[in-house]
Write a protein that holds these residues in place. Sequence first.
Motif, short mmCIF file in Angstrom:
data_model
loop_
_atom_site.label_atom_id
_atom_site.label_comp_id
_atom_site.label_asym_id
_atom_site.label_seq_id
_atom_site.Cartn_x
_atom_site.Cartn_y
_atom_site.Cartn_z
N ALA A 30 36.94 50.37 30.43
CA ALA A 30 35.48 50.48 30.30
C ALA A 30 34.93 49.38 29.39
O ALA A 30 33.90 48.76 29.68
CB ALA A 30 35.09 51.86 29.78
N LYS A 31 35.65 49.11 28.29
CA LYS A 31 35.22 48.03 27.38
C LYS A 31 35.28 46.68 28.08
O LYS A 31 34.37 45.86 27.96
CB LYS A 31 36.09 48.01 26.12
N ALA A 32 36.36 46.43 28.81
CA ALA A 32 36.51 45.17 29.53
C ALA A 32 35.43 45.03 30.60
O ALA A 32 34.85 43.95 30.78
CB ALA A 32 37.90 45.05 30.14
N HIS A 38 28.54 41.69 30.53
CA HIS A 38 27.84 40.82 29.58
C HIS A 38 28.01 39.35 29.98
O HIS A 38 27.05 38.56 29.92
CB HIS A 38 28.36 41.05 28.16
N VAL A 39 29.20 38.98 30.43
CA VAL A 39 29.44 37.61 30.88
C VAL A 39 28.55 37.29 32.08
O VAL A 39 27.96 36.21 32.16
CB VAL A 39 30.94 37.37 31.22
N LYS A 40 28.42 38.24 32.97
CA LYS A 40 27.54 38.06 34.14
C LYS A 40 26.11 37.80 33.69
O LYS A 40 25.45 36.88 34.18
CB LYS A 40 27.61 39.30 35.04
N THR A 41 25.65 38.57 32.73
CA THR A 41 24.30 38.38 32.19
C THR A 41 24.16 37.01 31.54
O THR A 41 23.13 36.34 31.69
CB THR A 41 23.97 39.50 31.18
N CYS A 49 27.77 27.15 28.57
CA CYS A 49 28.98 27.30 29.39
C CYS A 49 30.23 27.50 28.54
O CYS A 49 31.12 28.28 28.91
CB CYS A 49 29.17 26.07 30.28
N ALA A 50 30.31 26.82 27.41
CA ALA A 50 31.48 26.98 26.54
C ALA A 50 31.57 28.42 26.05
O ALA A 50 32.66 29.00 26.02
CB ALA A 50 31.41 26.01 25.36
N GLU A 51 30.44 29.01 25.68
CA GLU A 51 30.43 30.40 25.22
C GLU A 51 30.78 31.36 26.35
O GLU A 51 31.52 32.33 26.16
CB GLU A 51 29.07 30.75 24.61
N VAL A 52 30.29 31.07 27.55
CA VAL A 52 30.62 31.90 28.72
C VAL A 52 32.13 31.86 28.95
O VAL A 52 32.76 32.90 29.17
CB VAL A 52 29.85 31.44 29.98
N LEU A 53 32.72 30.67 28.88
CA LEU A 53 34.17 30.55 29.09
C LEU A 53 34.95 31.30 28.02
O LEU A 53 35.97 31.93 28.31
CB LEU A 53 34.57 29.08 29.12
N MET A 54 34.48 31.23 26.79
CA MET A 54 35.16 31.95 25.70
C MET A 54 35.11 33.46 25.94
O MET A 54 36.11 34.17 25.75
CB MET A 54 34.52 31.61 24.35
N ALA A 58 38.14 36.17 26.83
CA ALA A 58 38.34 37.44 26.12
C ALA A 58 38.51 38.59 27.12
O ALA A 58 39.34 39.48 26.91
CB ALA A 58 37.17 37.71 25.19
N VAL A 59 37.74 38.57 28.20
CA VAL A 59 37.87 39.61 29.23
C VAL A 59 39.25 39.52 29.88
O VAL A 59 39.93 40.53 30.06
CB VAL A 59 36.76 39.49 30.30
N GLU A 60 39.67 38.31 30.24
CA GLU A 60 40.99 38.12 30.85
C GLU A 60 42.10 38.61 29.92
O GLU A 60 43.04 39.27 30.37
CB GLU A 60 41.22 36.66 31.21
N SER A 61 41.98 38.31 28.64
CA SER A 61 42.98 38.74 27.67
C SER A 61 43.03 40.27 27.58
O SER A 61 44.11 40.86 27.54
CB SER A 61 42.67 38.14 26.31
#
Length: 102
Positions: A30-32, A38-41, A49-54, A58-61
């Motif tokens: 649920a957190k992921a 949030h990334v979608k938003t 873009c750098a912040e989106v990638l970061m 975090a989601v992938e991790s």
Amino acid sequence: MKNHQDDEHHHTHGHYHSVEEKKKQLNRLAKASGHLSHVKTMIENDEDCAEVLMQLAAVESALHSLGKEIINEHLTHCITHAVEDGDMETLEEFKKAISKYM
């Protein structure tokens, strides 16, 4: 050669997930999921873009960590019981799943 008794164990090992572990895994998912939303938003709002990638990293991790927990839980409980029951099909399915996961 398989006998009738082998057929009785075909996929009958069941799953032995504890309620606590299941709840913990669902909470992590649920957190992921919320984080991914949030990334979608962020993308919709044309954020950096750098912040989106970061944030995406975090989601992938988080998902990778959840996957490792699920593997460990499955090995500890389900696969142990499958081995005890001689359920080779379950073992083969798990090997395939691990291969796809990696």
